[in-house]
Structure formats: structure tokens, C-alpha cells
Design a protein around this motif. Structure first.
Motif, PDB file in Angstrom:
ATOM      1  N   TRP A 125       0.825  -1.201   0.000  1.00 20.23           N
ATOM      2  CA  TRP A 125       0.000   0.000   0.000  1.00 20.23           C
ATOM      3  C   TRP A 125       0.863   1.256   0.000  1.00 20.23           C
ATOM      4  CZ3 TRP A 125      -0.294   4.151   3.251  1.00 20.23           C
ATOM      5  CH2 TRP A 125      -1.380   5.015   3.059  1.00 20.23           C
ATOM      6  N   LEU A 126       1.937   1.235   0.785  1.00 17.66           N
ATOM      7  CA  LEU A 126       2.805   2.400   0.888  1.00 17.66           C
ATOM      8  C   LEU A 126       3.496   2.689  -0.438  1.00 17.66           C
ATOM      9  CD1 LEU A 126       3.739   4.524   2.880  1.00 17.66           C
ATOM     10  CD2 LEU A 126       5.602   3.009   3.556  1.00 17.66           C
ATOM     11  N   SER A 127       3.874   1.647  -1.161  1.00 20.24           N
ATOM     12  CA  SER A 127       4.479   1.837  -2.476  1.00 20.24           C
ATOM     13  C   SER A 127       3.522   2.567  -3.405  1.00 20.24           C
ATOM     14  CB  SER A 127       4.862   0.479  -3.073  1.00 20.24           C
ATOM     15  OG  SER A 127       5.343   0.616  -4.390  1.00 20.24           O
ATOM     16  N   GLY A 128       2.243   2.202  -3.347  1.00 19.26           N
ATOM     17  CA  GLY A 128       1.255   2.880  -4.172  1.00 19.26           C
ATOM     18  C   GLY A 128       0.967   4.290  -3.713  1.00 19.26           C
ATOM     19  N   TYR A 129       1.066   4.527  -2.410  1.00 17.42           N
ATOM     20  CA  TYR A 129       0.759   5.838  -1.852  1.00 17.42           C
ATOM     21  C   TYR A 129       1.701   6.916  -2.369  1.00 17.42           C
ATOM     22  CZ  TYR A 129      -0.351   9.307   1.765  1.00 17.42           C
ATOM     23  OH  TYR A 129      -0.727  10.451   2.432  1.00 17.42           O
ATOM     24  N   ASN A 154       3.584   6.543  -5.179  1.00 22.52           N
ATOM     25  CA  ASN A 154       3.903   6.243  -6.568  1.00 22.52           C
ATOM     26  C   ASN A 154       3.761   7.469  -7.467  1.00 22.52           C
ATOM     27  OD1 ASN A 154       4.427   4.532  -8.881  1.00 22.52           O
ATOM     28  ND2 ASN A 154       2.239   4.711  -9.346  1.00 22.52           N
ATOM     29  N   GLY A 155       4.778   7.699  -8.302  1.00 22.65           N
ATOM     30  CA  GLY A 155       4.732   8.784  -9.262  1.00 22.65           C
ATOM     31  C   GLY A 155       4.653   8.309 -10.699  1.00 22.65           C
ATOM     32  N   ARG A 156       4.518   7.003 -10.909  1.00 23.58           N
ATOM     33  CA  ARG A 156       4.461   6.423 -12.259  1.00 23.58           C
ATOM     34  C   ARG A 156       3.022   6.082 -12.621  1.00 23.58           C
ATOM     35  NH1 ARG A 156       8.935   3.975 -13.857  1.00 23.58           N
ATOM     36  NH2 ARG A 156       8.145   4.573 -15.916  1.00 23.58           N
ATOM     37  N   PRO A 157       2.746   5.839 -13.886  1.00 28.52           N
ATOM     38  CA  PRO A 157       1.415   5.339 -14.257  1.00 28.52           C
ATOM     39  C   PRO A 157       1.083   4.074 -13.467  1.00 28.52           C
ATOM     40  CG  PRO A 157       2.652   5.969 -16.208  1.00 28.52           C
ATOM     41  CD  PRO A 157       3.613   6.054 -15.068  1.00 28.52           C
ATOM     42  N   GLU A 158      -0.134   3.965 -13.009  1.00 27.02           N
ATOM     43  CA  GLU A 158      -0.512   2.879 -12.111  1.00 27.02           C
ATOM     44  C   GLU A 158      -0.161   1.509 -12.679  1.00 27.02           C
ATOM     45  OE1 GLU A 158      -1.700   2.782  -8.986  1.00 27.02           O
ATOM     46  OE2 GLU A 158      -1.337   4.939  -8.936  1.00 27.02           O
ATOM     47  N   GLU A 159      -0.420   1.309 -13.972  1.00 27.22           N
ATOM     48  CA  GLU A 159      -0.210  -0.009 -14.548  1.00 27.22           C
ATOM     49  C   GLU A 159       1.267  -0.402 -14.612  1.00 27.22           C
ATOM     50  OE1 GLU A 159      -0.263   3.032 -17.874  1.00 27.22           O
ATOM     51  OE2 GLU A 159      -1.426   2.608 -16.051  1.00 27.22           O
ATOM     52  N   VAL A 160       2.168   0.592 -14.599  1.00 24.35           N
ATOM     53  CA  VAL A 160       3.600   0.296 -14.712  1.00 24.35           C
ATOM     54  C   VAL A 160       4.108  -0.427 -13.469  1.00 24.35           C
ATOM     55  CG1 VAL A 160       5.900   1.333 -14.826  1.00 24.35           C
ATOM     56  CG2 VAL A 160       4.072   2.188 -16.303  1.00 24.35           C
ATOM     57  N   CYS A 161       3.678   0.036 -12.300  1.00 23.72           N
ATOM     58  CA  CYS A 161       4.249  -0.490 -11.056  1.00 23.72           C
ATOM     59  C   CYS A 161       3.326  -1.437 -10.303  1.00 23.72           C
ATOM     60  CB  CYS A 161       4.661   0.664 -10.151  1.00 23.72           C
ATOM     61  SG  CYS A 161       6.055   1.620 -10.804  1.00 23.72           S
ATOM     62  N   GLN A 162       2.135  -1.715 -10.822  1.00 30.57           N
ATOM     63  CA  GLN A 162       1.236  -2.641 -10.138  1.00 30.57           C
ATOM     64  C   GLN A 162       1.855  -4.025  -9.964  1.00 30.57           C
ATOM     65  OE1 GLN A 162      -1.714  -1.661  -8.675  1.00 30.57           O
ATOM     66  NE2 GLN A 162      -1.462  -3.663  -7.683  1.00 30.57           N
ATOM     67  N   PRO A 163       2.579  -4.580 -10.964  1.00 34.18           N
ATOM     68  CA  PRO A 163       3.211  -5.888 -10.745  1.00 34.18           C
ATOM     69  C   PRO A 163       4.196  -5.887  -9.588  1.00 34.18           C
ATOM     70  CG  PRO A 163       3.148  -5.381 -13.077  1.00 34.18           C
ATOM     71  CD  PRO A 163       2.732  -4.134 -12.364  1.00 34.18           C
ATOM     72  N   VAL A 164       4.917  -4.790  -9.398  1.00 37.02           N
ATOM     73  CA  VAL A 164       5.856  -4.706  -8.271  1.00 37.02           C
ATOM     74  C   VAL A 164       5.085  -4.708  -6.956  1.00 37.02           C
ATOM     75  CG1 VAL A 164       7.594  -3.260  -7.137  1.00 37.02           C
ATOM     76  CG2 VAL A 164       7.631  -3.559  -9.627  1.00 37.02           C
ATOM     77  N   ASP A 216       2.109  -5.948  -6.408  1.00 36.53           N
ATOM     78  CA  ASP A 216       1.538  -7.280  -6.204  1.00 36.53           C
ATOM     79  C   ASP A 216       2.576  -8.237  -5.617  1.00 36.53           C
ATOM     80  OD1 ASP A 216      -0.861  -6.382  -7.241  1.00 36.53           O
ATOM     81  OD2 ASP A 216      -0.513  -7.207  -9.250  1.00 36.53           O
ATOM     82  N   ALA A 217       3.803  -8.146  -6.118  1.00 38.23           N
ATOM     83  CA  ALA A 217       4.873  -9.012  -5.605  1.00 38.23           C
ATOM     84  C   ALA A 217       5.197  -8.671  -4.153  1.00 38.23           C
ATOM     85  CB  ALA A 217       6.116  -8.876  -6.477  1.00 38.23           C
ATOM     86  N   ILE A 218       5.172  -7.382  -3.822  1.00 42.70           N
ATOM     87  CA  ILE A 218       5.421  -6.972  -2.434  1.00 42.70           C
ATOM     88  C   ILE A 218       4.368  -7.569  -1.507  1.00 42.70           C
ATOM     89  CG2 ILE A 218       5.395  -4.993  -0.865  1.00 42.70           C
ATOM     90  CD1 ILE A 218       6.683  -3.345  -3.091  1.00 42.70           C
ATOM     91  N   LEU A 219       3.105  -7.506  -1.917  1.00 45.47           N
ATOM     92  CA  LEU A 219       2.029  -8.049  -1.084  1.00 45.47           C
ATOM     93  C   LEU A 219       2.211  -9.540  -0.858  1.00 45.47           C
ATOM     94  CD1 LEU A 219      -0.655  -7.769   0.389  1.00 45.47           C
ATOM     95  CD2 LEU A 219      -1.816  -8.026  -1.810  1.00 45.47           C
ATOM     96  N   THR A 220       2.547 -10.265  -1.917  1.00 45.17           N
ATOM     97  CA  THR A 220       2.745 -11.713  -1.783  1.00 45.17           C
ATOM     98  C   THR A 220       3.946 -12.034  -0.913  1.00 45.17           C
ATOM     99  OG1 THR A 220       1.752 -12.112  -3.958  1.00 45.17           O
ATOM    100  CG2 THR A 220       3.170 -13.840  -3.057  1.00 45.17           C
TER     101      THR A 220
END
Length: 652
Positions: free
Chosen positions: A246-250, A252-262, A264-268
Motif C-alpha cells: 500500500w505504501l508503495s502505491g501511496y 507512486n509517481g508512475r502510471p498505475e499499470e507500470v508499477c502494479q506488478p511490483v 503485487d509481488a510486495i504483497l505476496t
């Protein structure tokens, strides 16, 4: 023809003299000092308004956004324009907050002109230090603001990205301006000092733990030393929704779709389901790599910080001490607050001397001064040679049954087999469980010392060992150490975490038309209370033997569960009463994986390990069979904003 002996001797002597005149080196001429150095300190002589302001993008070795191009870190710089300054050292604040959230008490953001030139830097570092012969670098973490890549919250991308900037400043890396023109840091000595509060200070810890050459000092303020310990305590979860993904997304300065895989991996990989320590968290634990630290370290932390808790500075400090790292420490009574906002003038002066010593090589004597500075009471500061207090040892304190309403804390072991029960009540809040300790309240057990016959110094990390029997395969256990006694205390759990922001301003450094050096003044926020929680701790009982491999409990079987409370430093005056409050699950501060258990505690085989010094009062816990009567009607308690079930945001 041979020379007469006398003449030969004269010629040999003359040749020796002549040889000496020829080969003797000229007297060393001291290099002229730059104008910003006077005696043993730097002074403001350079024009801040006319300083060079520029941005570069440093190339890293990573590509975690998977676009096939090395990730780049954006660095905004300001430095003296005058040639007389020569090569200058760099003060660096690397942060994820320069565009999303802001820095400091006034949440300042970076600002840019239409052509992309940086025109305003948050905080006072640039205003104050650039006129004194320093450069200032404001670095955007990977995945934030104008940097590429994706944020991984304390991981390799974050640490290596900031480290790459130090490498570039020392001629070991590549950078370019916005138009692609190569950028070379020919204007710097290569000496770097990192500073920052909260997440900014955490990355300073992490970069120092790489041992990077050129990083001469760090000043971590309220900083994380292990990200596992930021989100969990001995297997007990602080949050499930507000984790590092969540903090990574909070930020985030990139387009959402660019960093969503990262994300998701953090959550897992962070494994919220078990709360266990694993390789993901090991990568984000800087403490074991304290042996690599080559920089000096100036630690600043609030002993009442409920965001980045005191365990972070304590375990980092102990590791640095073990590895003989040059260091200094300030401990305040506030919560998550920058020293600029609780001791402004003294802080700026001390920081100035610290950077002058480590980055400008000025022998100002700061390392011969006391290592530790501690706020004993609101605005009452003392200097000490070290921390924890010299001569500190662990005093074993027994838990007694008392009179049936409250138990006792004393030095005489309780008879084995004496047990008390605690039935879990997840609705209990700290205000209730700490107040009125002589009144029986279901869901808690209170143990009290006799009134202290003399002052008692507690300095370091309190430990607790509980012999328990549980009727469920797992449960949380919670403990609080409480100071019972009326006093004026810093209101660290108020809205300002110990400070009030005023309407007046004070200025530190030079201003420009777009960047002023003036900031709102603050004052101490204090409260008169009859009790205060000094330190807390939690454990998930299934993690009692291992943070990595939890094992369920067998209902009805006795187990020994050991865990630490948060580090603390306090002198309790004579007459105060020390209290230990035990509960089961704590839904105010944690997210228990199991609730509703009944826990039996064998008092004869349970102990409190109290870190006390050899100063008077080291054994001041008088033995008592019956706990004293204590009335607590005005207790310092957390406000709603401090609840751990909210998202964890290490913002300064």
C-alpha cells in the motif's frame, strides 16, 4: 694528486652543507582557506539567490519496472555559484515525499519553473548550508516524482538507487541532464552527508549499511532500522491493509499499470497471512549490516514515538556501538517530531557543527563532547557520556499475586504455582486498561511496585518472560509499563505529538524570491496527568520461539514466552509507582490473528527484566506483599490517529 687531509675535510663539509641546501624541501605553504571557512566553522558568504540550481538523472544498475532501460533517479541540486567556494561537500535528503505529501511540519513540496528548473526545496537545509559552502541534493526515490523504476519500500531498488547518486558524486557513476547531455560532478569533494526524518532517515540507514565510499555521515531522525519491525512486533501484525504494498502505491509517481506488478509481488512476498519474518524482510533489515557502516551516525529519536517506535533506534544504536561506529544521539520526549520543531536553535547549531566536522574537516571538538543528550522532562535536557546509561544492568523483578485486586512488582520471587488468569477482551482500550489500577477490570492484570523510596533510572530495553497456559492454539500477549504519579508530561499522543504550531515564524538561512528560510515556530504541548504509559510490547505466541517458523500451542500445556518492550529512558522520582499491565489481544495497536483466549500466567515462573543503572535507585523496587492504592483519573492516552489499525505512513 692527493689533497692534504685538512683541505679534504673542509671540502667534504662544504659539500655536505651545499647538498643540504640543494635537497632540503621548501617550507610547506598552507593552502588558502575558502571564504566560507573562518576558524573552526563555516560562515554564510555565498549568494543563495544566485546559486546554481540544476537537475540530473543518475543511471542505476536496476530495471524493476521491466521496460528494458536502466532505472534513473532524479536529483535536484543547489550549490554556490562563486568560484571561490571551490569543490564543496554535499548534504543529501533522499525522500519519496517531495511531490506526493511534502516535508516538514508545513508539508513543503519541491517547486519548479516552467522550464523544469527547481526553484524551491523543502526544509531549511539548502537555505542554511549553501551560503556556508555546501551543496544540497534532494533525491527522489525510484518510482516517485520524476524518477523511473518502481518503489519497493526499503528494498534493493530503493537502497541501490540512492547509493548510485553517491557513486556519481564520487566519479563512479553516470548521470545526464534532461536533454541527455552527460552530467559530471566536478564541483564536489565527493563527501556526502545524508539526513532525513522517518522514511528519509530510514534510507540513510540502509545506504550506510552498504558501506558505500564517500558517505561520510548520516543523520537519521525517527528512522526505521528494520522494516519488519515497522509493520510487526514479534509476529504480531500492526496492519494488514496498510502494508508496504500500500505504501508503495501511496507515494507512486508512475502510471498505475507500470508499477502494479511490483506492488503485487510486495504483497505476496511480505506474507501477511502468517506475520513471519522471511527473505523479503531480511532484505529490509539494516541492523546485521551495521558492520559495513563507514559513516558516522547522529541518531535522533523520540522515546515516545508511536509511529517509528524506539526499538528502531535502540537496535541500530547497539549494532553501531558493537562495531565502534563514531556516533551521537539525541532522545526527546516527543513522538514522531523533527528536532527542528522541538529544540530549534540548539538543533541547527549542533547540526551545523556536526556537518562542519565530518564534511568540511573542521576540528570544532564536537566528537569530544558528551555522546548522549536526553530530554528528561518538558524542555529539560541533560548530557551524558553514553546511552544506555553507564553501568546499566538487567534487574529481575518478580510478579506477585498481591491483594486480589492488583498484583505486585518486587525483588522476591513468587511461590511457583501461583497463577492468575486473563480472559481476552478485544474491546479494551488503553485509557481503560491503564486507569484505576486497584480496580478489578476483566481482561487485564495489573502489577504494582511500592512507592519508590528513591529515584529509579530505567535506561534501555525492558524484557518480559511469561509462563503461560492457553486454551487456544494461538493468542497475542500484550504488556505495558506504566508510570503512576502526577506530573506535567509532554503530550506526545496529542494531535501534534508533543508540539503546538504557532502563528509566528523564525528564519534559518538565506531566502530567494521563490524559497524562503522562515518556518512557523512551535511550542511544547504538555499535559498534567496521573499516569503515563512508558513503553509497550506485543507478541504472537505462535512466534514465541521463531519469527520465521510459527508453531501452534497445545491448549492446556505450559509455555515460556519471552519478548521485549520498546526501548525507553526515564528517571522515575521517589514516590512514583511502577506498574506492569498485562492483556491479551490489543486491537487498538495491532491486528491479532486470534482473539478470545483465556490465558493463565504462572507468576512464580514469570519475570520482568528492568534495565536499570548503578546510579542511586538501581534496586529501589521495595518488596511488598500488597500493592499500594493508586488512583489514576487523568491518564495520558493515545488519540484515535495513533491507532495501529489505520494505514501506517512514516511521514515526517
Amino acid at each position: 694528486m692527493a689533497l692534504p687531509p685538512l683541505r679534504r675535510a673542509v671540502l667534504v663539509a662544504a659539500a655536505a652543507v651545499l647538498a643540504g641546501l640543494v635537497i632540503a624541501p621548501p617550507a610547506a605553504v598552507a593552502a588558502p582557506r575558502p571564504p566560507h571557512v573562518q576558524g573552526t566553522r563555516t560562515v554564510p558568504v555565498y549568494d543563495y539567490s544566485n546559486a546554481i540550481r540544476e537537475s540530473v538523472w543518475v543511471t542505476t544498475r536496476l530495471d524493476n519496472d521491466g521496460d528494458g532501460v536502466p532505472d534513473k533517479v532524479a536529483v535536484d541540486l543547489v550549490r554556490p555559484r562563486e568560484a571561490a567556494a571551490g569543490r564543496v561537500p554535499v548534504i543529501m535528503d533522499a525522500s519519496p515525499y517531495y511531490q506526493c505529501c511534502g516535508r516538514g511540519n508545513e508539508s513543503e513540496l519541491k517547486e519548479y519553473a516552467a522550464d523544469g528548473t527547481v526553484t524551491k526545496f523543502p526544509l531549511f537545509y539548502d537555505n542554511y548550508f549553501v551560503p556556508r559552502g555546501y551543496a544540497f541534493a534532494a533525491v527522489d526515490f525510484n518510482g516517485t516524482s520524476r524518477s523511473t523504476g518502481c518503489g519497493d519500500v526499503g528494498g534493493r531498488e530503493e537502497i541501490e538507487g540512492v547509493k548510485a547518486v553517491i557513486d556519481w558524486l564520487n566519479g563512479r557513476g553516470r548521470a545526464a541532464y534532461a536533454d541527455g547531455t552527460p552530467a559530471r560532478a566536478t564541483w564536489t569533494t565527493g563527501k556526502v552527508g545524508m539526513i532525513g526524518k522517518s522514511w528519509d532517515g530510514s534510507v540513510a540507514n540502509g545506504v550506510a549499511a552498504t558501506g558505500v565510499e564517500g558517505l561520510e555521515t548520516i543523520v537519521p531522525i525517527s528512522a526505521i532500522s528494520s522494516w519488519y519491525d515497522y509493520y510487526r512486533d514479534n509476529g504480531a501484525l500492526y496492519t494488514t491493509d496498510g502494508g508496504p504494498h500500500w505504501l508503495s502505491g501511496y507515494v507512486n509517481g508512475r502510471p498505475e499499470e507500470v508499477c502494479q506488478p511490483v506492488r503485487d509481488a510486495i504483497l505476496t512476498d511480505s506474507d501477511n497471512a502468517t506475520g513471519s519474518f522471511n527473505a523479503f524482510w531480511a532484505e529490509r533489515n539494516f541492523v546485521p549490516d551495521a558492520r559495513k557502516v563507514k559513516a558516522s551516525v547522529f541518531v535522533v529519536h523520540g522515546i515516545n514515538d508511536g509511529n517509528v517506535e524506539p526499538k528502531h533506534f535502540a537496535q541500530w544504536w547497539d549494532a553501531l556501538a558493537k562495531n565502534r561506529v563514531p556516533r551521537k544521539i539525541w532522545l526527546s520526549q516527543e513522538g514522531h517530531v523533527d528536532p527542528f520543531d522541538f529544540r530549534r536553535s540548539e538543533w541547527v547549531e549542533t547540526l551545523h557543527r556536526w556537518f562542519d566536522y565530518w564534511l568540511q574537516d573542521l576540528p570544532n571538538g564536537i566528537m569530544r563532547e558528551p555522546m548522549s543528550t536526553i530530554e528528561r522532562a518538558p524542555d529539560v535536557w541533560v548530557n551524558e557520556p553514553t546511552w544506555p546509561a553507564r553501568g546499566t544492568f538487567t534487574l529481575p523483578v518478580s510478579l506477585g499475586a498481591g491483594d486480589g485486586t492488583a498484583g505486585t512488582l518486587n525483588l522476591t520471587p513468587t511461590r511457583p504455582g501461583t497463577a492468575v488468569s486473563v480472559v481476552d477482551d478485544p474491546t479494551l482500550r488503553e485509557r481503560t486498561l491503564v486507569a484505576n489500577p486497584n480496580t478489578p477490570i476483566a481482561g487485564r492484570q495489573v502489577f504494582l511496585s511500592a512507592p519508590l523510596p528513591r529515584d529509579l533510572r530505567i535506561s534501555g530495553t525492558t524484557t518480559i518472560s511469561l509462563r503461560v497456559r492457553v486454551d487456544k492454539p494461538n493468542t497475542e500477549l500484550s504488556a505495558r509499563l506504566v508510570d503512576y504519579g502526577t506530573a506535567t508530561r509532554v503530550n506526545y499522543q496529542g494531535s501534534g505529538e508533543g508540539i503546538r504550531t504557532l502563528t509566528t515564524e523564525s528564519c534559518y538561512g538565506a531566502s530567494s524570491p521563490t524559497d524562503d528560510a522562515c518556518y512557523r515556530d512551535t511550542a511544547k504541548d504538555v499535559v498534567m496527568s496521573d499516569a503515563a504509559v512508558m513503553t509497550r510490547g506485543w507478541v504472537d505466541a505462535a512466534h514465541r520461539d521463531s519469527l520465521s517458523h510459527p508453531t501452534p500451542l497445545q491448549p492446556g500445556r505450559w509455555y515460556t514466552v519471552n519478548f521485549d518492550l520498546m526501548a525507553h529512558d526515564v528517571v522515575l522520582p521517589a514516590g512514583r509507582v511502577l506498574g506492569l499491565v498485562l492483556t491479551v489481544s490489543d486491537t487498538q495497536y495491532t491486528v491479532p490473528t486470534s482473539t478470545g483466549a483465556t490465558v493463565q500466567v504462572d507468576l512464580g515462573r514469570s519475570r520482568l527484566g528492568l534495565p536499570v543503572s548503578l546510579a542511586p535507585g538501581a534496586t529501589a523496587l521495595a518488596e511488598t506483599a500488597v500493592a499500594p492504592t493508586v488512583s489514576a483519573v487523568n491518564v495520558t492516552v493515545p488519540s484515535t490517529k495513533m491507532d495501529r489499525d489505520l494505514n501506517r505512513i512514516p511521514i515526517g
